[in-house]
Scaffold this motif. Structure first.
Motif, PDB file in Angstrom:
ATOM      1  N   THR A   1       0.864  -1.181   0.000  1.00 32.22           N
ATOM      2  CA  THR A   1       0.000   0.000   0.000  1.00 32.22           C
ATOM      3  C   THR A   1       0.899   1.230   0.000  1.00 32.22           C
ATOM      4  O   THR A   1       2.090   1.152   0.349  1.00 32.22           O
ATOM      5  N   GLN A   2       0.338   2.372  -0.359  1.00 29.21           N
ATOM      6  CA  GLN A   2       1.122   3.607  -0.352  1.00 29.21           C
ATOM      7  C   GLN A   2       1.675   3.890   1.043  1.00 29.21           C
ATOM      8  O   GLN A   2       2.833   4.297   1.196  1.00 29.21           O
ATOM      9  N   GLU A   3       0.849   3.658   2.046  1.00 21.61           N
ATOM     10  CA  GLU A   3       1.249   3.931   3.422  1.00 21.61           C
ATOM     11  C   GLU A   3       2.399   3.032   3.867  1.00 21.61           C
ATOM     12  O   GLU A   3       3.381   3.488   4.447  1.00 21.61           O
ATOM     13  N   THR A   4       2.279   1.738   3.585  1.00 22.26           N
ATOM     14  CA  THR A   4       3.329   0.791   3.968  1.00 22.26           C
ATOM     15  C   THR A   4       4.620   1.102   3.231  1.00 22.26           C
ATOM     16  O   THR A   4       5.713   1.045   3.806  1.00 22.26           O
ATOM     17  N   PHE A   5       4.503   1.444   1.955  1.00 16.49           N
ATOM     18  CA  PHE A   5       5.671   1.802   1.144  1.00 16.49           C
ATOM     19  C   PHE A   5       6.421   2.969   1.789  1.00 16.49           C
ATOM     20  O   PHE A   5       7.630   2.917   2.003  1.00 16.49           O
ATOM     21  N   LEU A   6       5.694   4.028   2.139  1.00 12.86           N
ATOM     22  CA  LEU A   6       6.325   5.202   2.751  1.00 12.86           C
ATOM     23  C   LEU A   6       6.900   4.892   4.124  1.00 12.86           C
ATOM     24  O   LEU A   6       7.990   5.360   4.477  1.00 12.86           O
ATOM     25  N   ARG A   7       6.200   4.096   4.922  1.00 11.42           N
ATOM     26  CA  ARG A   7       6.716   3.732   6.253  1.00 11.42           C
ATOM     27  C   ARG A   7       8.032   2.964   6.132  1.00 11.42           C
ATOM     28  O   ARG A   7       8.943   3.159   6.930  1.00 11.42           O
ATOM     29  N   GLN A   8       8.130   2.087   5.139  1.00  7.11           N
ATOM     30  CA  GLN A   8       9.385   1.359   4.952  1.00  7.11           C
ATOM     31  C   GLN A   8      10.513   2.319   4.589  1.00  7.11           C
ATOM     32  O   GLN A   8      11.626   2.208   5.115  1.00  7.11           O
ATOM     33  N   LEU A   9      10.234   3.275   3.709  1.00  8.29           N
ATOM     34  CA  LEU A   9      11.256   4.256   3.348  1.00  8.29           C
ATOM     35  C   LEU A   9      11.688   5.072   4.567  1.00  8.29           C
ATOM     36  O   LEU A   9      12.877   5.293   4.797  1.00  8.29           O
ATOM     37  N   ILE A  10      10.728   5.491   5.360  1.00  4.93           N
ATOM     38  CA  ILE A  10      11.014   6.306   6.542  1.00  4.93           C
ATOM     39  C   ILE A  10      11.866   5.550   7.549  1.00  4.93           C
ATOM     40  O   ILE A  10      12.744   6.121   8.201  1.00  4.93           O
ATOM     41  N   THR A  11      11.634   4.246   7.683  1.00  9.27           N
ATOM     42  CA  THR A  11      12.385   3.452   8.662  1.00  9.27           C
ATOM     43  C   THR A  11      13.704   2.918   8.106  1.00  9.27           C
ATOM     44  O   THR A  11      14.365   2.103   8.748  1.00  9.27           O
ATOM     45  N   GLY A  12      14.091   3.381   6.913  1.00  9.23           N
ATOM     46  CA  GLY A  12      15.407   3.037   6.392  1.00  9.23           C
ATOM     47  C   GLY A  12      15.447   1.848   5.461  1.00  9.23           C
ATOM     48  O   GLY A  12      16.529   1.338   5.164  1.00  9.23           O
ATOM     49  N   TYR A  13      14.305   1.379   4.997  1.00  5.88           N
ATOM     50  CA  TYR A  13      14.274   0.246   4.073  1.00  5.88           C
ATOM     51  C   TYR A  13      13.859   0.713   2.686  1.00  5.88           C
ATOM     52  O   TYR A  13      13.074   1.642   2.546  1.00  5.88           O
ATOM     53  N   VAL A  14      14.399   0.049   1.676  1.00 11.32           N
ATOM     54  CA  VAL A  14      14.003   0.308   0.300  1.00 11.32           C
ATOM     55  C   VAL A  14      13.126  -0.860  -0.134  1.00 11.32           C
ATOM     56  O   VAL A  14      13.619  -1.980  -0.277  1.00 11.32           O
ATOM     57  N   PRO A  15      11.823  -0.623  -0.304  1.00  3.79           N
ATOM     58  CA  PRO A  15      10.944  -1.732  -0.706  1.00  3.79           C
ATOM     59  C   PRO A  15      11.371  -2.299  -2.060  1.00  3.79           C
ATOM     60  O   PRO A  15      11.728  -1.564  -2.971  1.00  3.79           O
ATOM     61  N   ARG A  16      11.340  -3.598  -2.129  1.00  2.00           N
ATOM     62  CA  ARG A  16      11.675  -4.271  -3.383  1.00  2.00           C
ATOM     63  C   ARG A  16      10.412  -4.496  -4.195  1.00  2.00           C
ATOM     64  O   ARG A  16       9.312  -4.507  -3.654  1.00  2.00           O
ATOM     65  N   PRO A  17      10.592  -4.721  -5.490  1.00  2.00           N
ATOM     66  CA  PRO A  17       9.418  -5.089  -6.295  1.00  2.00           C
ATOM     67  C   PRO A  17       8.801  -6.381  -5.767  1.00  2.00           C
ATOM     68  O   PRO A  17       9.488  -7.214  -5.180  1.00  2.00           O
ATOM     69  N   ALA A  18       7.511  -6.508  -5.945  1.00  2.00           N
ATOM     70  CA  ALA A  18       6.810  -7.719  -5.503  1.00  2.00           C
ATOM     71  C   ALA A  18       7.466  -8.932  -6.169  1.00  2.00           C
ATOM     72  O   ALA A  18       7.889  -8.866  -7.327  1.00  2.00           O
ATOM     73  N   PRO A  19       7.583 -10.033  -5.439  1.00  2.00           N
ATOM     74  CA  PRO A  19       8.213 -11.219  -6.023  1.00  2.00           C
ATOM     75  C   PRO A  19       7.359 -11.783  -7.164  1.00  2.00           C
ATOM     76  O   PRO A  19       6.143 -11.594  -7.190  1.00  2.00           O
ATOM     77  N   PRO A  20       8.000 -12.464  -8.090  1.00  2.00           N
ATOM     78  CA  PRO A  20       7.245 -13.070  -9.191  1.00  2.00           C
ATOM     79  C   PRO A  20       6.308 -14.152  -8.659  1.00  2.00           C
ATOM     80  O   PRO A  20       6.501 -14.682  -7.560  1.00  2.00           O
ATOM     81  N   MET A  21       5.297 -14.479  -9.424  1.00  2.00           N
ATOM     82  CA  MET A  21       4.318 -15.483  -9.006  1.00  2.00           C
ATOM     83  C   MET A  21       5.002 -16.823  -8.710  1.00  2.00           C
ATOM     84  O   MET A  21       4.578 -17.560  -7.839  1.00  2.00           O
TER      85      MET A  21
END
Length: 108
Positions: free
Chosen positions: A30-50
């Motif tokens: 979600t947009q919120e989770t994405f931003l929270r990860q950035l704020i806490t020092g993590y770079v979200p990765r692309p969703a894993p393949p199926m």
């Protein structure tokens, strides 16, 4: 009661907004989770393949089979426990490496 009590707003230009929406979509978060990860020092990765989920299920199945083999062998009394433990440890290590490489966010 809400766990989070503060709301942040930010203004983006067209290019920034497109990049943000694209990154959020690729992550599957979600947009919120994405931003929270950035704020806490993590770079979200692309969703894993199926295939990732299929591979994890398959590896878990292998682990379950090892456990069943161990249960039968223990009841019959003819298994090399040390070799079995090595196999289980290897399986767990492989599972962890796959999850780390594909699904977990990356620390900056």
């Amino acid at each position: 009661m809400r766990k989070r009590t503060y709301r942040a707003r930010v203004w983006l230009d067209d290019q920034e907004y497109r990049a943000y929406r694209s990154a959020v979509k690729q992550s599957g978060l979600t947009q919120e989770t994405f931003l929270r990860q950035l704020i806490t020092g993590y770079v979200p990765r692309p969703a894993p393949p199926m295939d990732y989920h299929r591979m994890i299920r398959e590896l878990n199945s292998i682990g379950n089979n090892l456990n069943q083999i161990a249960a039968v062998a223990n009841s019959n009394g003819y298994i090399n426990i040390e070799e079995y433990r090595k196999a289980v440890a290897y399986l767990r290590r492989v599972l962890s490496e796959i999850q780390t490489a594909i699904a977990l966010p990356e620390r900056r």
